[in-house]
Design a protein around this motif. Structure first.
Motif, short mmCIF file in Angstrom:
data_model
loop_
_atom_site.label_atom_id
_atom_site.label_comp_id
_atom_site.label_asym_id
_atom_site.label_seq_id
_atom_site.Cartn_x
_atom_site.Cartn_y
_atom_site.Cartn_z
N ILE A 180 26.90 -41.34 -19.72
CA ILE A 180 26.23 -41.89 -18.47
C ILE A 180 24.98 -40.84 -18.03
O ILE A 180 25.34 -39.78 -17.46
N THR A 181 24.00 -41.32 -17.84
CA THR A 181 22.87 -40.76 -17.19
C THR A 181 22.18 -41.33 -15.94
O THR A 181 22.42 -42.69 -16.07
N ALA A 182 21.70 -40.82 -15.10
CA ALA A 182 21.05 -41.32 -13.75
C ALA A 182 19.78 -42.14 -14.34
O ALA A 182 19.00 -41.86 -15.31
N ALA A 183 19.51 -43.14 -13.55
CA ALA A 183 18.35 -44.08 -14.02
C ALA A 183 17.07 -43.15 -13.61
O ALA A 183 17.28 -42.25 -12.83
N GLU A 184 16.04 -43.45 -14.33
CA GLU A 184 14.87 -42.83 -14.05
C GLU A 184 14.14 -42.73 -12.62
O GLU A 184 13.70 -41.97 -11.96
N MET A 185 14.55 -44.29 -12.07
CA MET A 185 14.00 -44.32 -10.76
C MET A 185 14.83 -43.39 -9.82
O MET A 185 14.30 -42.52 -8.68
N VAL A 186 16.17 -42.98 -10.15
CA VAL A 186 16.93 -42.12 -9.16
C VAL A 186 16.49 -40.62 -9.27
O VAL A 186 16.21 -39.92 -8.32
N VAL A 187 16.16 -40.30 -10.50
CA VAL A 187 15.74 -39.08 -10.86
C VAL A 187 14.28 -38.71 -10.12
O VAL A 187 13.97 -37.65 -9.73
N ASN A 188 13.35 -39.61 -10.44
CA ASN A 188 12.12 -39.37 -9.61
C ASN A 188 12.24 -39.39 -7.98
O ASN A 188 11.37 -38.80 -7.52
N HIS A 189 13.07 -40.39 -7.42
CA HIS A 189 13.35 -40.44 -6.03
C HIS A 189 13.96 -38.93 -5.57
O HIS A 189 13.37 -38.19 -4.55
N LYS A 190 14.82 -38.26 -6.39
CA LYS A 190 15.27 -36.98 -6.01
C LYS A 190 14.19 -35.91 -6.22
O LYS A 190 13.95 -34.93 -5.23
#
Length: 200
Positions: A180-190
């Motif tokens: 399970i990996t974080a969505a790309e949108m969440v990664v970009n937000h961080k």
């Protein structure tokens, strides 16, 4: 298949439920409809004649606007049976009460009858008490035909849905999940938040 607890043109359950017959007594004479009473040879229906009519017709004839017949509630919705349901709805074989117990009862609760409101509240209470048991059976008892035969059509549909959902969940759990990996949108937000903090 369309399922509806309110009138729906394409609902087979709705059609079957409104075909259920109600004991009706005529309070006015009706001309040229004597054929509705198979025991009568008269061309007309006299005052006081009792006939069982399908719900869809009885509902129209007993409205305040027409007031042609008075309707008697079927025995499975009368006080004696309501008391049985209030005592312990979970032990009742609803299939013996009627295949469309909830659907037909919902229609009866909308009739202009002194028992209509009570019927509506008993239906709601019965459903609430039995819902957990139906879902428990669906998740734990497989497809035991003896259990399914105790349910009315609405509960059978819920049982099938619950059983199928449990089978899908079990299949998903047995298959396992990948990483399970974080969505790309969440990664970009961080990353944006870190960039803002670095500016300070």
């Amino acid at each position: 298949m369309f399922r509806s607890l309110s009138p729906h043109y394409f609902s087979i359950e709705d059609i079957f439920a409104t075909q259920e017959r109600l004991p009706c007594k005529f309070v006015v004479p009706v001309h040229r409809l004597g054929f509705l009473d198979p025991s009568s040879e008269s061309e007309d229906i006299a005052v006081g004649t009792s006939i069982e009519l399908p719900f869809w017709l009885a509902q129209t004839l007993c409205s305040q606007r027409r007031n042609i017949v008075t309707v008697e509630i079927p025995k499975i919705y009368k006080e004696a049976y309501r008391e049985i349901l209030k005592a312990d709805a979970c032990v009742v074989d609803l299939h013996k009460f009627g295949l469309f117990f909830y659907e037909f009862g919902t229609y009866l609760s909308r009739l202009e009858h002194r028992d209509s409101a009570v019927i509506g509240s008993v239906l709601v209470q019965t459903f609430k008490e039995r819902f957990r048991q139906v879902m428990d059976w669906a998740h734990n008892s497989g497809t035991d035909p003896a259990i399914i035969q105790r349910l009315d059509s609405l509960e059978k549909a819920l049982f099938r849905e619950g059983h199928q959902t449990r089978a899908q969940l079990d299949a998903w759990l047995n298959a396992g999940t990948g990483l399970i990996t974080a969505a790309e949108m969440v990664v970009n937000h961080k990353k944006r938040k870190l960039a803002v903090l670095d500016d300070f």
